[in-house]
Write a protein that holds these residues in place. Structure first.
Motif, PDB file in Angstrom:
ATOM      1  N   MET A 158     -22.067  -9.105  18.836  1.00  0.00           N
ATOM      2  CA  MET A 158     -22.213  -7.556  19.669  1.00  0.00           C
ATOM      3  C   MET A 158     -22.129  -7.208  18.132  1.00  0.00           C
ATOM      4  N   PRO A 159     -23.142  -6.044  18.495  1.00  0.00           N
ATOM      5  CA  PRO A 159     -22.937  -4.566  17.542  1.00  0.00           C
ATOM      6  C   PRO A 159     -21.638  -4.360  17.838  1.00  0.00           C
ATOM      7  N   LEU A 160     -20.493  -3.776  16.629  1.00  0.00           N
ATOM      8  CA  LEU A 160     -19.395  -3.726  15.876  1.00  0.00           C
ATOM      9  C   LEU A 160     -19.317  -2.622  17.018  1.00  0.00           C
ATOM     10  N   ARG A 161     -20.029  -1.314  17.025  1.00  0.00           N
ATOM     11  CA  ARG A 161     -19.509  -0.233  18.089  1.00  0.00           C
ATOM     12  C   ARG A 161     -19.469  -0.605  19.334  1.00  0.00           C
ATOM     13  N   SER A 162     -20.547  -1.435  19.884  1.00  0.00           N
ATOM     14  CA  SER A 162     -20.014  -2.054  21.245  1.00  0.00           C
ATOM     15  C   SER A 162     -18.466  -2.514  21.484  1.00  0.00           C
ATOM     16  N   ARG A 163     -18.140  -3.008  20.942  1.00  0.00           N
ATOM     17  CA  ARG A 163     -16.766  -3.883  21.170  1.00  0.00           C
ATOM     18  C   ARG A 163     -15.366  -2.868  21.931  1.00  0.00           C
ATOM     19  N   SER A 164     -14.756  -3.349  22.463  1.00  0.00           N
ATOM     20  CA  SER A 164     -13.237  -2.326  22.652  1.00  0.00           C
ATOM     21  C   SER A 164     -12.298  -2.894  22.585  1.00  0.00           C
ATOM     22  N   THR A 165     -12.279  -4.327  21.752  1.00  0.00           N
ATOM     23  CA  THR A 165     -11.235  -5.507  21.304  1.00  0.00           C
ATOM     24  C   THR A 165     -11.865  -5.925  20.071  1.00  0.00           C
ATOM     25  N   ARG A 166     -11.125  -5.670  18.911  1.00  0.00           N
ATOM     26  CA  ARG A 166     -10.997  -5.563  17.853  1.00  0.00           C
ATOM     27  C   ARG A 166     -10.290  -6.451  17.186  1.00  0.00           C
ATOM     28  N   VAL A 167     -10.068  -7.164  15.925  1.00  0.00           N
ATOM     29  CA  VAL A 167      -9.152  -8.017  15.012  1.00  0.00           C
ATOM     30  C   VAL A 167      -9.994  -6.620  14.013  1.00  0.00           C
ATOM     31  N   VAL A 168      -8.615  -6.346  13.342  1.00  0.00           N
ATOM     32  CA  VAL A 168      -8.495  -5.443  12.774  1.00  0.00           C
ATOM     33  C   VAL A 168      -8.136  -5.082  11.226  1.00  0.00           C
ATOM     34  N   ALA A 169      -8.396  -5.520  10.434  1.00  0.00           N
ATOM     35  CA  ALA A 169      -6.733  -5.501   8.960  1.00  0.00           C
ATOM     36  C   ALA A 169      -6.955  -3.922   8.056  1.00  0.00           C
ATOM     37  N   GLY A 170      -5.905  -3.380   7.612  1.00  0.00           N
ATOM     38  CA  GLY A 170      -5.503  -2.367   7.468  1.00  0.00           C
ATOM     39  C   GLY A 170      -5.536  -2.322   5.995  1.00  0.00           C
ATOM     40  N   LEU A 171      -5.915  -1.566   5.116  1.00  0.00           N
ATOM     41  CA  LEU A 171      -5.379  -1.838   3.593  1.00  0.00           C
ATOM     42  C   LEU A 171      -4.758  -0.426   2.992  1.00  0.00           C
ATOM     43  N   MET A 172      -2.822  -0.501   2.246  1.00  0.00           N
ATOM     44  CA  MET A 172      -2.659   1.161   2.204  1.00  0.00           C
ATOM     45  C   MET A 172      -2.056   0.796   0.510  1.00  0.00           C
ATOM     46  N   SER A 173      -2.828   1.984  -0.151  1.00  0.00           N
ATOM     47  CA  SER A 173      -2.609   1.743  -1.626  1.00  0.00           C
ATOM     48  C   SER A 173      -1.961   2.792  -2.078  1.00  0.00           C
ATOM     49  N   GLY A 174      -0.945   2.904  -2.110  1.00  0.00           N
ATOM     50  CA  GLY A 174       0.528   5.077  -2.259  1.00  0.00           C
ATOM     51  C   GLY A 174       0.176   5.477  -3.807  1.00  0.00           C
ATOM     52  N   THR A 175       0.656   6.487  -3.536  1.00  0.00           N
ATOM     53  CA  THR A 175       0.454   7.009  -4.842  1.00  0.00           C
ATOM     54  C   THR A 175       2.500   6.579  -5.541  1.00  0.00           C
ATOM     55  N   SER A 176       3.296   5.587  -4.650  1.00  0.00           N
ATOM     56  CA  SER A 176       4.105   4.526  -6.030  1.00  0.00           C
ATOM     57  C   SER A 176       3.203   4.379  -6.615  1.00  0.00           C
ATOM     58  N   LEU A 177       2.086   3.513  -6.860  1.00  0.00           N
ATOM     59  CA  LEU A 177       1.332   2.924  -7.230  1.00  0.00           C
ATOM     60  C   LEU A 177       2.033   1.760  -7.381  1.00  0.00           C
ATOM     61  N   ASP A 178       2.502   1.308  -6.300  1.00  0.00           N
ATOM     62  CA  ASP A 178       3.399  -0.585  -6.574  1.00  0.00           C
ATOM     63  C   ASP A 178       2.613  -1.886  -6.297  1.00  0.00           C
ATOM     64  N   GLY A 179       1.089  -1.141  -5.824  1.00  0.00           N
ATOM     65  CA  GLY A 179       0.406  -2.916  -4.815  1.00  0.00           C
ATOM     66  C   GLY A 179      -0.264  -1.704  -3.656  1.00  0.00           C
ATOM     67  N   VAL A 180      -0.365  -3.236  -2.985  1.00  0.00           N
ATOM     68  CA  VAL A 180      -1.413  -2.858  -1.577  1.00  0.00           C
ATOM     69  C   VAL A 180      -0.501  -3.492  -0.519  1.00  0.00           C
ATOM     70  N   ASP A 181      -0.419  -3.314   0.227  1.00  0.00           N
ATOM     71  CA  ASP A 181       0.051  -3.134   1.512  1.00  0.00           C
ATOM     72  C   ASP A 181      -0.921  -3.779   2.490  1.00  0.00           C
ATOM     73  N   ALA A 182      -1.490  -4.845   2.930  1.00  0.00           N
ATOM     74  CA  ALA A 182      -1.962  -5.059   4.216  1.00  0.00           C
ATOM     75  C   ALA A 182      -1.171  -5.968   5.356  1.00  0.00           C
ATOM     76  N   ALA A 183      -1.994  -5.246   7.088  1.00  0.00           N
ATOM     77  CA  ALA A 183      -1.240  -5.970   7.842  1.00  0.00           C
ATOM     78  C   ALA A 183      -2.666  -6.305   8.435  1.00  0.00           C
ATOM     79  N   ILE A 184      -2.623  -7.023   9.681  1.00  0.00           N
ATOM     80  CA  ILE A 184      -3.817  -7.708  10.154  1.00  0.00           C
ATOM     81  C   ILE A 184      -3.055  -7.121  11.913  1.00  0.00           C
ATOM     82  N   THR A 185      -4.467  -6.603  12.569  1.00  0.00           N
ATOM     83  CA  THR A 185      -3.875  -6.119  13.858  1.00  0.00           C
ATOM     84  C   THR A 185      -4.631  -6.306  14.273  1.00  0.00           C
TER      85      THR A 185
END
Length: 405
Positions: free
Chosen positions: A1-28
């Protein structure tokens, strides 16, 4: 199914902040959109940067020490750490990378320059987050959304803060006026008026959160941060130095505004130490003063720019600063009798450490939905922006229709 046609997704989010301590990863697991969005956090991990890489990022972020070659190479090096964080997180969730529909990656901020400046006769504003989304998509075989700040800046906005969209989606209340405070390297504050809509909220960066504290801990105690605020707890804030610091240009600047290492990095810490040493302050007193600076500047920003129109009923805190007991105690004293709690204390709340990684999963999901997440009332942009560009993996990754848009 095309990505934009989905209403439900498993999505990973990544954040690397100004503290420069590493990468946070969340699976949602995400269903729906806007205030109807359902968010389930399946896993969260923190992947620390190797020390040598952290030093390279810090060097690249300082104009006097940075090199265009180093920045270009970091742009290709950082996706390696991002991919490692994703793989750790999917393992934690008992999933495989191919189970992901999408990844949202903020990247590592190298420079954030939201104020207009003249370049070769034209006025521009800009931001630079290293961590090539194309390389990350190739490594994971999953579509990646990156470059979240640029569309808002192209519309004349600050490109930050980005958290207010998630704050509104998850935490808006019909009955309670809430302040959402995130304490990363920089502190940002969102007010959600009771019964209000996204157009009614206001948000901005208040100044440093952990950035100055961490830098002092490194210089004075050879520690990457002040563990539980223990060094600050042994000292006494210097009232005169604190008063002088709070008169700084950024603190007196009205919203919309955003900031980063450019204003509160090495040069700021050098000046802070120079003034502190001239007053013969102990190392513990310097830490206490820097910690109080964060608490006092947050409250000052609330009192100056929010309280005249909205009185907060509760403050909900996220970010690494929640682990600094001295900072949390100072915030509690500053805001009393308004209670200061954590975002995890809310019904359906979010782990304070995971919130920003969840944010970029949500923003990526909405980008794929074609939903604008830019908030002109926050950033000053001319109109709402669809934030983030979609970067597709090569067609031979086995993703099939999941890689189409």
């Amino acid at each position: 199914m095309p990505l934009r046609s989905r209403s439900t997704r498993v999505v990973a989010g990544l954040m690397s902040g100004t503290s420069l301590d590493g990468v946070d990863a969340a699976i949602t697991h995400l269903v729906g959109s806007g205030r109807s969005l359902s968010v389930e956090v399946l896993a969260f991990v923190h992947h620390p940067y190797p020390k040598v890489l952290r030093e390279l990022i810090l060097q690249a972020s300082e104009p006097k020490r940075s090199s265009v070659r180093d920045i270009a190479r970091l742009n290709s090096r950082l996706p390696v750490e991002a991919a490692r964080a994703i793989r750790m997180a999917v393992d934690e969730a008992n999933l495989d990378p191919e189970d992901l529909d999408l990844v949202g990656s903020h990247g590592q901020t190298i420079q954030h320059l939201p104020d207009p400046a003249s370049v070769a006769g034209e006025t521009v504003r800009t931001t630079l987050q290293a961590d090539d989304p194309s390389l990350l998509a190739q490594r994971l075989g999953v579509p990646v959304v990156g470059d979240f700040r640029r569309a808002d800046m192209a519309l004349g906005g600050q490109g930050a803060p980005l958290a207010p969209y998630l704050d509104d989606v998850l935490f808006a209340s019909e009955n309670e006026t809430r302040l959402l405070l995130n304490l990363g390297g920089i502190a940002n504050l969102t007010v959600l008026p009771a019964g209000g809509g996204p157009q009614d909220l206001r948000a901005f960066d208040t100044g440093p959160a952990n950035m100055v504290i961490d830098a002092l801990a490194q210089r004075l105690f050879d520690e990457p941060y002040d563990p539980n605020g223990s060094y600050a707890a042994d000292g006494t804030p210097d009232a005169d130095l604190l008063a002088d610091l709070l008169m700084g240009d950024y603190f007196r600047l009205p919203p919309p505004k955003s900031t980063g290492r450019e204003a509160f990095g090495t040069g700021y810490v050098d000046t802070f130490l120079q003034h502190g040493r001239s007053k013969s302050l102990s190392d513990a007193d310097l830490m206490a003063t820097a910690t109080m600076l964060t608490a006092a500047s947050v409250y000052q920003a609330y009192a100056r720019y929010i309280r005249p129109s909205h009185t907060a009923e509760t403050v909900y805190v996220s970010g690494g600063g929640v682990h600094n007991d001295t900072l949390m105690s100072m915030l509690g004293a500053a805001f009393a009798p308004i209670p200061v709690q954590r975002t995890s204390d809310l019904e359906g709340g979010v782990d304070p450490d995971a919130k920003e990684a969840v944010l970029f999963a949500v923003l990526a999901h909405e980008t794929a939905n074609g939903v604008p997440t830019g908030l002109p009332n926050v950033t000053g942009a001319r109109r709402p922006a669809i934030q983030g560009g979609i970067y597709l993996p090569p067609p031979d990754t086995g993703m099939g229709s999941a890689a189409s848009v």
